[in-house]
Each structure stands twice: as C-alpha cells, then as structure tokens.
Design a protein around this motif. Sequence first.
Motif, PDB file in Angstrom:
ATOM      1  N   ARG B 206       0.835  -1.194   0.000  1.00 34.97           N
ATOM      2  CA  ARG B 206       0.000   0.000   0.000  1.00 34.97           C
ATOM      3  C   ARG B 206       0.873   1.248   0.000  1.00 34.97           C
ATOM      4  O   ARG B 206       0.637   2.188  -0.751  1.00 34.97           O
ATOM      5  N   ASP B 209       2.448   1.886  -3.179  1.00 33.89           N
ATOM      6  CA  ASP B 209       1.484   1.940  -4.282  1.00 33.89           C
ATOM      7  C   ASP B 209       1.682   0.819  -5.286  1.00 33.89           C
ATOM      8  O   ASP B 209       1.670   1.041  -6.497  1.00 33.89           O
ATOM      9  N   PRO B 212      -2.258  -2.897  -6.640  1.00 33.97           N
ATOM     10  CA  PRO B 212      -3.485  -2.293  -6.122  1.00 33.97           C
ATOM     11  C   PRO B 212      -4.631  -3.293  -5.975  1.00 33.97           C
ATOM     12  O   PRO B 212      -5.559  -3.056  -5.228  1.00 33.97           O
ATOM     13  N   PRO B 216      -5.289  -4.912  -1.154  1.00 31.39           N
ATOM     14  CA  PRO B 216      -6.468  -4.812  -0.289  1.00 31.39           C
ATOM     15  C   PRO B 216      -7.000  -6.181   0.140  1.00 31.39           C
ATOM     16  O   PRO B 216      -7.435  -6.353   1.271  1.00 31.39           O
ATOM     17  N   TRP B 344     -11.533   0.390   8.883  1.00 29.08           N
ATOM     18  CA  TRP B 344     -12.229  -0.415   7.877  1.00 29.08           C
ATOM     19  C   TRP B 344     -13.709  -0.027   7.857  1.00 29.08           C
ATOM     20  O   TRP B 344     -14.319   0.201   6.815  1.00 29.08           O
ATOM     21  N   LYS B 348     -11.836   3.825   5.531  1.00 31.50           N
ATOM     22  CA  LYS B 348     -10.579   4.544   5.319  1.00 31.50           C
ATOM     23  C   LYS B 348      -9.363   3.640   5.371  1.00 31.50           C
ATOM     24  O   LYS B 348      -8.231   4.117   5.363  1.00 31.50           O
ATOM     25  N   PHE B 350      -7.844   1.517   3.359  1.00 30.24           N
ATOM     26  CA  PHE B 350      -6.866   1.414   2.269  1.00 30.24           C
ATOM     27  C   PHE B 350      -6.152   2.733   1.996  1.00 30.24           C
ATOM     28  O   PHE B 350      -5.155   2.762   1.303  1.00 30.24           O
ATOM     29  N   THR B 351      -6.689   3.811   2.500  1.00 35.02           N
ATOM     30  CA  THR B 351      -6.081   5.109   2.205  1.00 35.02           C
ATOM     31  C   THR B 351      -5.336   5.695   3.402  1.00 35.02           C
ATOM     32  O   THR B 351      -4.655   6.695   3.262  1.00 35.02           O
ATOM     33  N   ALA B 352      -5.472   5.084   4.568  1.00 33.88           N
ATOM     34  CA  ALA B 352      -4.848   5.653   5.770  1.00 33.88           C
ATOM     35  C   ALA B 352      -3.347   5.359   5.766  1.00 33.88           C
ATOM     36  O   ALA B 352      -2.888   4.384   6.365  1.00 33.88           O
ATOM     37  N   ARG B 353      -2.595   6.222   5.118  1.00 33.69           N
ATOM     38  CA  ARG B 353      -1.157   5.960   4.984  1.00 33.69           C
ATOM     39  C   ARG B 353      -0.448   6.023   6.334  1.00 33.69           C
ATOM     40  O   ARG B 353       0.519   5.316   6.557  1.00 33.69           O
ATOM     41  N   ARG B 357       2.039   2.954   7.159  1.00 25.86           N
ATOM     42  CA  ARG B 357       3.484   3.152   7.239  1.00 25.86           C
ATOM     43  C   ARG B 357       4.125   2.360   8.389  1.00 25.86           C
ATOM     44  O   ARG B 357       5.052   1.595   8.152  1.00 25.86           O
ATOM     45  N   ASP B 469     -11.758  -1.697  -5.929  1.00 28.52           N
ATOM     46  CA  ASP B 469     -10.637  -1.013  -5.281  1.00 28.52           C
ATOM     47  C   ASP B 469     -11.075   0.223  -4.515  1.00 28.52           C
ATOM     48  O   ASP B 469     -11.844   1.023  -4.996  1.00 28.52           O
TER      49      ASP B 469
END
Lengths: 336, 469
Positions: B206, B209, B212, B216, B344, B348, B350-353, B357, B469
């Motif tokens: 993730r 990137d 993709p 997930p 989840w 959020k 899949f986008t919560a970097r 991290r 996605d």
Amino acid sequence: MIDTLPLIWGLVLAFAVVVYTILDGFDLGVGMLFGLEKSEANRDLMMSSIAPFWDGNETWLVLGGGGLFVAFPLAYSIIMPALYIPVIFMLLALIFRGVAFEFRHVAKPHHHWWDKAFLLGSLGAALAQGVILGALLQGIEVADDRFAGKPFDWLTPFSLFCGGGVAVGYAMLGACWLNLKTEGELQQKMRAIAVWLLMGMLLFIALVSLWTPLVFPRIADKWFSLPNFYFLWPVPTITGLLAFSVYSALRRKRALWPFLGTVGLFIVSFIGLAFSTLPLIVPPDISVYDAAASHESQLFSILGVLILMPVILIYTIFVYYIFRGKVTPETSHHSI
Amino acid sequence: MEIDPVMLARLQFAFTISFHIIFPAFTIGLSAYIAVLLAMWIKTKRQRYQKLARFWTKIFAVSFGMGVVSGLVLSYQFGTNWSEFSRILGNVLGPLIGYEVLTAFFLEATFLGVLLFGWGRVPQWLQLTAATAVAVGTLMSAFWILSANSWMHTPAGFEMREGIAYPVDWIKVIFNPSFPYRFAHMVLAAYLTTAVVVLAVAARYRVADKFPRQSPTMLKMALGMIMVLAPLQMFFGDLHGLNTAEYQPAKIAAMEAHWDSSEPAPLLLFAWPDQQQQINHAAFGIPGLASLIITHEREGLFPGLNDFPAEDQPPVLPVFFSFRIMVGIGLLLIGIGLLGGFLWWRGKLFTARWFMRPLQYVWPLGFIALLAGWMTTEIGRQPWLAYGLLRTADAASPVPASSILVSLSLFVLVYAVVFGAGIYYINRLIHKGPEPEVLEAPSAPMAGRPISGAESGGFGELNRERTND
C-alpha cells in the motif's frame, strides 16, 4: 513366550531404512553427479528430476531416526552419542543440500554457491551415512546400558570404506534415475557413467562381503555355519545375476531396468547385512529384545504403522505417478 | 577451563529449537492461508486469488525447506545430546513422535511436491487437495509434538518402574492436563503470526502503491484474522495460565516474580527480580491484580517462590521478562485489530497511509511473541525436563563438552549462513511481489480439463476488480 513385537519392529525399521536408502539414495546421487555436469540447462534438468520428491524421500530418514527412538529407545540412546560426530556432520550436510533446492532457484543468476552446497551437501550426507553404517556394523562399546566408548571410536578404515561404498552406490542410483528421467546427451552421459559406477559398486560389495566375516567372527559364524550356508549361497549368486542384468540393460540403452536392477542390488546387499546383524541392533551386545521399548509402547506404535504405512505408500506412489515421464526444459521450470 | 556439558547441550537445544520453531509456526498458518486462497480462486474464479496463492507458495517453499532441515536436526538431537531422556522417557514419548512422523511428516512432505510443482500439471481440485493436505499435516504435526511437549510439563498416564517410565493409559498420556490449552494457544499463535506477516506485506505494498488489486485482499484477510484471533488468543492464554497455576505453581510464581506466598500478588508492570536475595528491585505494579487474575480474588493467595527450595526454582528473570514481552505484543495486536477495524468500518483502511506506514514493520511481532512465550513456558519448567520426574541435568548424553561445543559452534555458523540467506531471499520475493503471469495450457495427461479459472481473468475480470478497489 518370546515377544515377537521387537522382531516385527526390527523388520519395520529395516524396511524404512531400505526405502530410505533407495529413495534418498537416488536424489543424493543426483546431487553428487551434479558436479560432473557443467551445463546450466542440464543442471536445471537434474535438479527438477528430483525436486518434487526429495522432501518426501528425506522423511524416511526421520522415520528411521524417529522409529529407533519409538521402538528401541535404548538403542537410540546408545547409538546417537556414540556416532555423535558423523550424525551431526550428516545433518549439517543435509541442511545445505536441502535448502539449496529452493535457494538455488530464487538466487538465480547468483547461485553458484548453492550449486556447491547442493553438490557437497549431497556427497557429505552420503559419506556420513556410509560411515554410520560401517560404525554400527563394527560395533559400539556399551557398559551399564550406556555408550562407554570414545568420541572417535567410529573412525576406522572399515567405516570410512563403507562411507565410500555408500557414496558410490548412491551415485549409481542417481545415474540410473537420470537415465530414466532424461533424454539425449545428458542421458547418454549418465549411462556411460553408470557403467563405471556399477563396477565400483560391485567392488565395494565384494570387499565388504569379504572384510566383514574376516574381521568379525560373529558374522563369519553366521555365514559359514551349517545349515545357514545352504540357504545363503543364493545371495551372492543373485547379486551377480542382477549386476549382469544391469550392465546389459545399460548396454542395450534401456530406461527403466538399470534403475530397478540397482534397487535390487541394494535390497540384496541390505538383506545380507541384516542377516549378518539381526537380531543384534547395537552390535556386539545389544539385541532388538534388549533394546525394545515396553510392550505397550511397541504395540501402540505398531498399530499406527500397520494402519498408516499403506496409506503413506499409496499417496507416495500417487505423487511419483503425477510426476512420471521425462523431464524436459519445458517442464523443468520451477512451476510456481 | 572446565565447561559444563549440560549447559552446552541446553544452549544447543535452545538455539536449534528456537530457530526451528519460527518456520513451522509460519508454515502452519501459511499453508492454511494458501489453501483458503486456492479455494476462493476455484469458487470465484478471480485471478487475484490465484496470483496471491502462487506468490505465497513461493515464500512457503523457501520457509518450509528451512523448517524441514532444522526439524531433522531436532529429531536426532534427542539422542545425540539427551540420551538419558530417550532412555528414561522413550517408552512414553517415543510413540507420540512416531505418530507425528506417520500422520504428519509424510503427508506434508509428499504433497508439498504437488503444491509446488503441480501448477499446470494437475487439475485445480488436486492443487487445492494438496494445499489442504499440507495444512492438515502441519496441524497434525503440532498436535503430536505439543502433546509430547505438554507431557513433559504435566506428565500423566504412566508409572515409573526401576527408574524408567512405562505407559499405563495412552489417552491420559496424549491428552495430558496441559495439552488442550497448549495446543490451542500454539495453533492460534501460528495463525496470528502468519496473519501479521501478511498484514505487514500488504501494508508495504500500500505504502509503495504496488499491487493495487492484491494488497487490499491481503489487508482485509489478515486484519480480519487478527481482529478475531488476537482477543481469542488472550482468552486461551488466560486459560492456559490457570492450568499452569494448578499444575506448575513454581512457573506461575516465576512469571509474576511472586516470592512470598503469604501475601496477595500485584500485577508487576516492571521489576528486576533478584534470585539471590529472593526479592524484586524497582518493582512497580497494580496491587492485587495478579491475585485477581489467578485466584479470581483481589486478596487471593497462591504459591510464591518461597514455597520451593532454591534448587527447584526456575530462573525467575528470563521467565518474568519473556512473559511480559509476549503479553505486551498480544495487547499490541489487539490494538492493531481494533484500530484497523475502526478504519475499515469508516471506509478509510486502504487510504490511511499513517496507519500503513508503521504496519509495514510489524512482521516480526508474531515471531517474537511466539519465542517469548516458549521461553516463558520452557525456562519456567526448569530445573525439570519432565516436571517432577527427571531433572534436565540428569537427562544429558555421555558426550564430552568439547564435542558439544564444536557442534554448537557449527550449528550457529551454518544457521547464520543458511537462515540469513533464507530470510534475504524471502525479502527479495516479497519485494518482487505477486507476478502478473498467465498460466500456460496444461500439457500433462493428468490435467483432465483446462485450468479454466486461470483463463477467466480477462478484461471483465479486470473491470470487476477495479470497481472493488
């Protein structure tokens, strides 16, 4: 009444060891022959001819060691400390060759160290197994049910000689396996090597057959006393006939018979050694009866063997059947 | 200089088994994961499951090889270094190991060949069968070896005659008092460990990137497992602890660094146990909480280390700390599950970097917790090899210290090279990730029908996956 379970368990273990020497014998043999082949494509072929099988093959060694612990804990507790050094050496060698299968594949193109690990690991394991066999045959010093010798008692000219014999025998099995599984130039080369290995193997069989009765009176008594002599004379005869049939099958470029005949040679040699030794399990003093686990333990575990061994054999044969036929560059890719 | 051969033999065993356990723990979980992925591929015909199954099978192959060779060492070490153990307890423990070989090792090792090399050669159902056989084999293996291990903690169903153990009741031997708890605890630990690795790999993709479509799927599957299993593991761990309190009170006392049985025990958050003086330094804890957990009463009393003579006490310091490491990681995993579950639910995940991290680096957590747990229970059993029956010092082989020292050094050297390389290669495989390869048509006669699932991944499939996605 004499308990027959120890003898049955002794036969089960002997069976496991024979199956092991044949199955892992050919794949260790292929590992040793790896050193004689320089071409990368052929090395890949050699490797993939055994890759689906080696793991299952090596499990028979676990059954051998585990089975000894299960059925004859006393023998296990004497043999392992006595043969400490060759056993550890064998395990380390098997580690190197075992991981080489996958590592070599994923390390490409920087895999030459794993080629060496595969070759030397296979050779080392074969030598160590032969030394272990020889050391067992020559006997272990025992006092008060414990190993009472020195750390290097196993190291004798005889045990080293047996080490060489087993390595040559395994290489012969490996060459015959490749003769069965490959085609063309690699197959021809292996067939030519197999003839030489057959000669070497026969030489070792003959010398061990002479050496053991000359040095160990208990073995001489068994072979050269009556009535044993009457029903033992077929053993060398069959060995000779098998060896000749393997030789002529190689000359006639047969695929399957050299391998089967060599397996036959292994079985006959093993029967000879088993006859020389049984009912002793740790020569010269400890028999299968002395070393046996308690009756209840042997009974409980033999039930498992009787039920599960046929199942294991069936699915093992099934997997060999799935991967039957020649390996070719197309099928030799690691398929995942 | 005189070196104690027993100490060397213990070091060697601790070293080789610690290295070994990492791989079975991982492969128990991973084989089950691969079987599930294959089943989902066959059911949904989505190519991403197939790609993931193949990707993880590569990693499985490398790990399994290392597990096999390091396990082989152990099966011989009972004899080479612990021959008195084999002689005295072989009647009881031997058959359990025998059943492990017969029911598990052959099954795993034989079907592994099909799992690794069967692609394009055998039909899908057989591929799934092979994966399932491997997964079941690893579980059976855990069953028998944990039964044998548990017997050494809580021996049952036997009698001693002339210093040798004889079996009396096999059911009692196999299902000895601590076995059900240990088995549940270990299997859950294995599945959790694998889930944490899958989670970390998904988070890595993730953040970078990459992949993709597959990442997930991995993320959801791994997080779902952790959300369910981490709390469940806490529950079973507690049951296991209560069982230990009943059968191995000295171990519980060491885990809690509880010296004085006449007082209720606090739950120590930190302390420096001092075995010499039999006290704790710098102790800091919640009063009465350990008593509450173990006896279900704040003022409850349970045996302290002063109930045991010094020669029967386990080493307190390592048991105390390894237990805390294990529990700490357990709590952390529950926290990850809760936070991930919340994200989840809010859509959020899949986008919560900021969440992904740090998650990339959690992969060793399961392994560390697992090793810490094993150290708690095994060091906590000392000075006994079989609790109350056979002391570790009386179980060693008549082998000189020099032999053990040389072999130990060789093992350390060889394992460093081999397993260092293995971990390097696994990391490389993970870096490369699942390959977008398309299966060739099967050529072997075994494959009765074409591998339809692999070919269905056309454009329709791609579109469908994009909407996901």
